[in-house]
Design a protein around this motif. Structure first.
Motif, mmCIF file in Angstrom:
data_model
loop_
_atom_site.group_PDB
_atom_site.id
_atom_site.type_symbol
_atom_site.label_atom_id
_atom_site.label_comp_id
_atom_site.label_asym_id
_atom_site.label_seq_id
_atom_site.Cartn_x
_atom_site.Cartn_y
_atom_site.Cartn_z
ATOM 1 N N HIS A 25 6.045 -5.108 -4.926
ATOM 2 C CA HIS A 25 5.808 -4.538 -3.777
ATOM 3 C C HIS A 25 7.222 -4.093 -3.211
ATOM 4 O O HIS A 25 7.998 -4.978 -3.254
ATOM 5 C CB HIS A 25 5.032 -5.656 -2.808
ATOM 6 C CG HIS A 25 3.806 -6.007 -3.108
ATOM 7 N ND1 HIS A 25 3.559 -6.969 -3.881
ATOM 8 C CD2 HIS A 25 2.675 -5.233 -2.903
ATOM 9 C CE1 HIS A 25 2.207 -7.075 -4.212
ATOM 10 N NE2 HIS A 25 1.598 -6.199 -3.561
ATOM 11 N N ILE A 26 7.360 -2.812 -2.939
ATOM 12 C CA ILE A 26 8.788 -2.418 -2.661
ATOM 13 C C ILE A 26 8.554 -2.165 -0.649
ATOM 14 O O ILE A 26 7.932 -1.454 -0.394
ATOM 15 C CB ILE A 26 9.071 -0.986 -3.217
ATOM 16 C CG1 ILE A 26 8.947 -1.289 -4.513
ATOM 17 C CG2 ILE A 26 10.424 -0.562 -2.481
ATOM 18 C CD1 ILE A 26 9.087 -0.118 -5.586
ATOM 19 N N SER A 27 9.529 -2.800 -0.335
ATOM 20 C CA SER A 27 9.707 -2.911 1.342
ATOM 21 C C SER A 27 10.805 -1.691 1.773
ATOM 22 O O SER A 27 11.718 -1.823 1.119
ATOM 23 C CB SER A 27 9.723 -4.202 1.926
ATOM 24 O OG SER A 27 10.936 -4.568 1.525
ATOM 25 N N ARG A 28 10.460 -1.356 2.802
ATOM 26 C CA ARG A 28 11.180 -0.250 3.383
ATOM 27 C C ARG A 28 11.101 -0.676 5.051
ATOM 28 O O ARG A 28 10.107 -0.624 5.657
ATOM 29 C CB ARG A 28 10.884 1.295 3.182
ATOM 30 C CG ARG A 28 11.731 2.005 3.890
ATOM 31 C CD ARG A 28 11.035 3.495 3.203
ATOM 32 N NE ARG A 28 12.156 4.606 3.236
ATOM 33 C CZ ARG A 28 11.813 5.620 2.776
ATOM 34 N NH1 ARG A 28 10.669 6.075 2.613
ATOM 35 N NH2 ARG A 28 12.785 6.486 2.545
ATOM 36 N N ASN A 29 12.406 -0.946 5.528
ATOM 37 C CA ASN A 29 12.451 -1.062 7.022
ATOM 38 C C ASN A 29 11.443 -2.357 7.543
ATOM 39 O O ASN A 29 10.864 -2.509 8.358
ATOM 40 C CB ASN A 29 12.029 -0.162 7.829
ATOM 41 C CG ASN A 29 13.020 0.946 7.758
ATOM 42 O OD1 ASN A 29 14.247 0.807 7.534
ATOM 43 N ND2 ASN A 29 12.532 2.274 7.921
ATOM 44 N N GLY A 30 11.511 -3.522 6.334
ATOM 45 C CA GLY A 30 10.824 -4.613 6.758
ATOM 46 C C GLY A 30 9.259 -4.389 6.503
ATOM 47 O O GLY A 30 8.740 -5.479 6.496
ATOM 48 N N LYS A 31 9.032 -3.495 5.997
ATOM 49 C CA LYS A 31 7.399 -3.177 5.715
ATOM 50 C C LYS A 31 7.018 -2.738 4.231
ATOM 51 O O LYS A 31 7.874 -1.866 3.864
ATOM 52 C CB LYS A 31 6.749 -2.310 6.701
ATOM 53 C CG LYS A 31 6.892 -2.695 8.034
ATOM 54 C CD LYS A 31 6.163 -1.648 9.083
ATOM 55 C CE LYS A 31 6.072 -2.152 10.600
ATOM 56 N NZ LYS A 31 5.624 -1.160 11.261
ATOM 57 N N VAL A 32 6.324 -3.317 3.461
ATOM 58 C CA VAL A 32 5.864 -2.887 2.300
ATOM 59 C C VAL A 32 5.268 -1.578 2.347
ATOM 60 O O VAL A 32 4.315 -1.248 3.023
ATOM 61 C CB VAL A 32 4.837 -3.953 1.459
ATOM 62 C CG1 VAL A 32 4.231 -3.530 0.315
ATOM 63 C CG2 VAL A 32 5.224 -5.526 1.353
ATOM 64 N N SER A 33 5.851 -0.787 1.513
ATOM 65 C CA SER A 33 5.191 0.610 1.569
ATOM 66 C C SER A 33 4.726 1.155 0.286
ATOM 67 O O SER A 33 3.996 2.417 -0.107
ATOM 68 C CB SER A 33 6.462 1.749 2.035
ATOM 69 O OG SER A 33 7.714 1.713 1.140
ATOM 70 N N VAL A 34 5.092 0.227 -0.896
ATOM 71 C CA VAL A 34 4.960 1.016 -2.267
ATOM 72 C C VAL A 34 4.262 -0.379 -3.100
ATOM 73 O O VAL A 34 5.018 -1.486 -2.775
ATOM 74 C CB VAL A 34 6.070 1.759 -2.943
ATOM 75 C CG1 VAL A 34 5.634 2.019 -4.328
ATOM 76 C CG2 VAL A 34 6.201 2.834 -2.190
ATOM 77 N N LYS A 35 3.482 -0.182 -3.815
ATOM 78 C CA LYS A 35 2.963 -1.330 -4.838
ATOM 79 C C LYS A 35 3.218 -0.502 -6.212
ATOM 80 O O LYS A 35 2.547 0.573 -6.554
ATOM 81 C CB LYS A 35 1.570 -1.631 -4.729
ATOM 82 C CG LYS A 35 0.942 -2.703 -5.698
ATOM 83 C CD LYS A 35 -0.259 -3.087 -5.220
ATOM 84 C CE LYS A 35 -0.891 -4.041 -6.176
ATOM 85 N NZ LYS A 35 -2.199 -4.326 -5.698
#
Length: 73
Positions: A25-35
């Protein structure tokens, strides 16, 4: 496993190898955006979900014919 986008970019090769066996899981700005998932893992999960759906006492051809008969009626 969850990593930041920056960490992922810096270590792309490492995470590509890890993605073969586990979801990333890749997070951006503290939120997961990509799996990121393995293409092969999807196939394994699909086959496991089908395990036991066809009775052991019939052939695949018989199972196909039965399915087609249900569609026709």
């Amino acid at each position: 496993m969850t990593v930041t986008a920056t960490e992922f970019k810096l270590n792309l090769g490492k995470y590509l190898v890890l993605a073969e066996t586990e979801d990333i899981h890749i997070s951006r700005n503290g939120k997961v955006s990509v799996k990121l998932v393995s293409n092969n893992q999807d196939k394994v999960e699909a086959m496991q979900s089908l395990f036991g759906c066809i009775p052991a006492d019939i052939t695949p051809e018989e199972a196909r014919e039965e399915r087609l008969n249900r569609i026709r009626t």
